[in-house]
Scaffold this motif. Sequence first.
Motif, PDB file in Angstrom:
ATOM      1  N   LYS A  46       6.891  -0.040  -5.408  1.00 12.67           N
ATOM      2  CA  LYS A  46       7.692   0.472  -4.280  1.00 12.67           C
ATOM      3  C   LYS A  46       8.438  -0.651  -3.578  1.00 12.67           C
ATOM      4  N   VAL A  47       9.605  -0.272  -3.054  1.00 16.70           N
ATOM      5  CA  VAL A  47      10.333  -1.206  -2.196  1.00 16.70           C
ATOM      6  C   VAL A  47      10.598  -0.509  -0.863  1.00 16.70           C
ATOM      7  N   VAL A  48      10.314  -1.218   0.207  1.00 15.61           N
ATOM      8  CA  VAL A  48      10.547  -0.697   1.556  1.00 15.61           C
ATOM      9  C   VAL A  48      11.889  -1.242   2.042  1.00 15.61           C
ATOM     10  N   ILE A  49      12.759  -0.336   2.493  1.00 15.68           N
ATOM     11  CA  ILE A  49      14.061  -0.781   3.011  1.00 15.68           C
ATOM     12  C   ILE A  49      14.204  -0.277   4.455  1.00 15.68           C
ATOM     13  N   PRO A  50      14.004  -1.155   5.429  1.00 14.91           N
ATOM     14  CA  PRO A  50      14.153  -0.727   6.823  1.00 14.91           C
ATOM     15  C   PRO A  50      15.643  -0.505   7.150  1.00 14.91           C
ATOM     16  N   VAL A  51      15.952   0.696   7.644  1.00 12.73           N
ATOM     17  CA  VAL A  51      17.359   0.995   7.961  1.00 12.73           C
ATOM     18  C   VAL A  51      17.509   1.671   9.329  1.00 12.73           C
ATOM     19  N   ALA A  52      16.461   1.580  10.166  1.00 10.29           N
ATOM     20  CA  ALA A  52      16.512   2.341  11.421  1.00 10.29           C
ATOM     21  C   ALA A  52      17.268   1.627  12.542  1.00 10.29           C
ATOM     22  N   GLY A  53      17.555   0.332  12.356  1.00 16.16           N
ATOM     23  CA  GLY A  53      18.162  -0.461  13.447  1.00 16.16           C
ATOM     24  C   GLY A  53      19.538   0.060  13.857  1.00 16.16           C
ATOM     25  N   TRP A  54      19.936  -0.235  15.078  1.00 17.30           N
ATOM     26  CA  TRP A  54      21.195   0.293  15.611  1.00 17.30           C
ATOM     27  C   TRP A  54      22.440  -0.333  15.009  1.00 17.30           C
ATOM     28  N   GLY A  55      22.357  -1.550  14.541  1.00 15.28           N
ATOM     29  CA  GLY A  55      23.552  -2.179  13.968  1.00 15.28           C
ATOM     30  C   GLY A  55      24.582  -2.528  15.018  1.00 15.28           C
ATOM     31  N   THR A  56      24.101  -3.079  16.135  1.00 11.91           N
ATOM     32  CA  THR A  56      25.042  -3.386  17.233  1.00 11.91           C
ATOM     33  C   THR A  56      26.108  -4.401  16.822  1.00 11.91           C
ATOM     34  N   ARG A  57      25.764  -5.262  15.835  1.00  4.80           N
ATOM     35  CA  ARG A  57      26.759  -6.267  15.421  1.00  4.80           C
ATOM     36  C   ARG A  57      27.965  -5.614  14.748  1.00  4.80           C
ATOM     37  N   SER A  58      27.765  -4.397  14.240  1.00  4.06           N
ATOM     38  CA  SER A  58      28.859  -3.747  13.512  1.00  4.06           C
ATOM     39  C   SER A  58      29.613  -2.722  14.361  1.00  4.06           C
ATOM     40  N   LEU A  59      29.295  -2.644  15.650  1.00  4.05           N
ATOM     41  CA  LEU A  59      30.018  -1.718  16.531  1.00  4.05           C
ATOM     42  C   LEU A  59      31.452  -2.202  16.739  1.00  4.05           C
ATOM     43  N   PRO A  60      32.429  -1.340  16.982  1.00  9.76           N
ATOM     44  CA  PRO A  60      32.273   0.103  17.085  1.00  9.76           C
ATOM     45  C   PRO A  60      32.273   0.835  15.743  1.00  9.76           C
ATOM     46  N   ALA A  61      32.469   0.110  14.619  1.00 11.49           N
ATOM     47  CA  ALA A  61      32.525   0.804  13.317  1.00 11.49           C
ATOM     48  C   ALA A  61      31.262   1.617  13.053  1.00 11.49           C
ATOM     49  N   SER A 109      15.690   6.579  10.831  1.00  8.86           N
ATOM     50  CA  SER A 109      15.664   7.234  12.144  1.00  8.86           C
ATOM     51  C   SER A 109      16.555   8.468  12.071  1.00  8.86           C
ATOM     52  N   LYS A 110      16.557   9.260  13.128  1.00  7.41           N
ATOM     53  CA  LYS A 110      17.293  10.532  13.007  1.00  7.41           C
ATOM     54  C   LYS A 110      18.805  10.347  12.901  1.00  7.41           C
ATOM     55  N   GLU A 111      19.303   9.178  13.277  1.00  7.33           N
ATOM     56  CA  GLU A 111      20.757   8.937  13.157  1.00  7.33           C
ATOM     57  C   GLU A 111      21.145   8.532  11.726  1.00  7.33           C
ATOM     58  N   LYS A 112      20.165   8.315  10.853  1.00  8.00           N
ATOM     59  CA  LYS A 112      20.457   7.678   9.571  1.00  8.00           C
ATOM     60  C   LYS A 112      20.269   8.593   8.355  1.00  8.00           C
ATOM     61  N   VAL A 119      10.231   7.489   5.707  1.00 13.45           N
ATOM     62  CA  VAL A 119       9.327   7.513   6.860  1.00 13.45           C
ATOM     63  C   VAL A 119      10.173   7.217   8.094  1.00 13.45           C
ATOM     64  N   ARG A 120       9.786   7.831   9.196  1.00 15.54           N
ATOM     65  CA  ARG A 120      10.549   7.645  10.427  1.00 15.54           C
ATOM     66  C   ARG A 120       9.993   6.491  11.253  1.00 15.54           C
ATOM     67  N   GLN A 121      10.896   5.649  11.720  1.00 15.55           N
ATOM     68  CA  GLN A 121      10.521   4.684  12.757  1.00 15.55           C
ATOM     69  C   GLN A 121      11.007   5.321  14.060  1.00 15.55           C
ATOM     70  N   LYS A 122      10.076   5.889  14.811  1.00 20.76           N
ATOM     71  CA  LYS A 122      10.474   6.705  15.963  1.00 20.76           C
ATOM     72  C   LYS A 122      10.962   5.869  17.137  1.00 20.76           C
ATOM     73  N   GLN A 123      10.544   4.612  17.179  1.00 22.90           N
ATOM     74  CA  GLN A 123      11.027   3.694  18.211  1.00 22.90           C
ATOM     75  C   GLN A 123      11.375   2.391  17.508  1.00 22.90           C
ATOM     76  N   GLN A 124      12.465   1.778  17.895  1.00 22.30           N
ATOM     77  CA  GLN A 124      12.856   0.530  17.241  1.00 22.30           C
ATOM     78  C   GLN A 124      12.193  -0.655  17.958  1.00 22.30           C
ATOM     79  N   ILE A 134      13.274  -5.141   1.186  1.00 20.55           N
ATOM     80  CA  ILE A 134      14.642  -5.685   1.199  1.00 20.55           C
ATOM     81  C   ILE A 134      15.313  -5.171   2.468  1.00 20.55           C
ATOM     82  N   LEU A 135      15.995  -6.039   3.189  1.00 19.55           N
ATOM     83  CA  LEU A 135      16.683  -5.586   4.395  1.00 19.55           C
ATOM     84  C   LEU A 135      17.989  -4.886   3.998  1.00 19.55           C
TER      85      LEU A 135
END
Length: 287
Positions: A5-20, A57-60, A101-106, A128-129
């Motif tokens: 298995k590989v775990v890929i965390p993707v729940a972060g907000w990505g503020t560096r890529s805003l507003p895209a 997360s629910k946005e993803k 799996v959900r990360q309910k809080q970042q 892998i990030l």
Amino acid sequence: MKISKVVIPVAGWGTRSLPASKNIPKEMLPVFNKPVIQYVVEEALHAGLKDVVFVTSKEKRVIEDHFDYNLQLEDTLARAGKLNLLEQVQAVSEMINIISVRQKQQLGLGHAVLCAKPVCGNEPFGVILGDDMIIGQDAGIVQLIEAARKYNLPAVGVMEVPPEKVSRYGIVSGREIAPGILRIENMVEKPRPEDAPSNLAIVGRYVLTPDIFWHIENSERGHGGEIQLTDALQKLAADGGMLAVKIKGLRFDAGDWAEYLTANIYFALQDESLRDDLLEQLRPLVR
Ligand code: G1P
């Protein structure tokens, strides 16, 4: 060491890529003709890791959808006789087994990895990030798995960075035990340049053993008030040992605009049908 298995965390907000990234996950931003996350998943597949655990997360949700069938689109392409496109779209749907799996809080990267505990069980696993692209033949997590198996130890992937950039990364130092492989002695998350033990930066590739979960659960909040993976890794390294493997290949941090745009141009230049046209259009712009 069996790793499936590989775990890929993707729940972060990505503020560096805003507003895209306001309504599109940063991992879904395209690099040439594929979203960033597909390059990351293809690296995992190349290492034989088909069971992909998205810590999401629910946005993803759209990330999981990208690797699932889109029957309406497939039907439309089939009816239009666009069989080449149909094949490409279906190949992505069949690429991986999606486990979410959900990360309910970042609460930090350590916390994100801990969310995968119920699905990783007692086996070693890769991490892998989701916005960190490494390109190259047998580069990235493939190298880590090879070293982890050989020495029967967990491992992190590292690359050298210029001293002024050490404060963006987890930095490791250690003793070289084979060309490009170190036994870790020290690890610090985002140190000031004067406190950095070296210029070897963790580049979002890990092979971890299940005891990491215990160390995360017992971690204090670290840099930035977050539950940091690096702090738990430091304990894992002190306990049973850990490797740092110098990663070959080209790395693009998709959250950094200059690197993201360079990645786009790099992949577009590999495409014979685009290359000359692209160069011709770029030439007057770079004067
Ligand atoms: C994370 C890790 C850091 C690592 C970096 C690689 O930081 O905490 O140790 O060097 O990824 O991209 P982040 O970029 O999420 O702040």
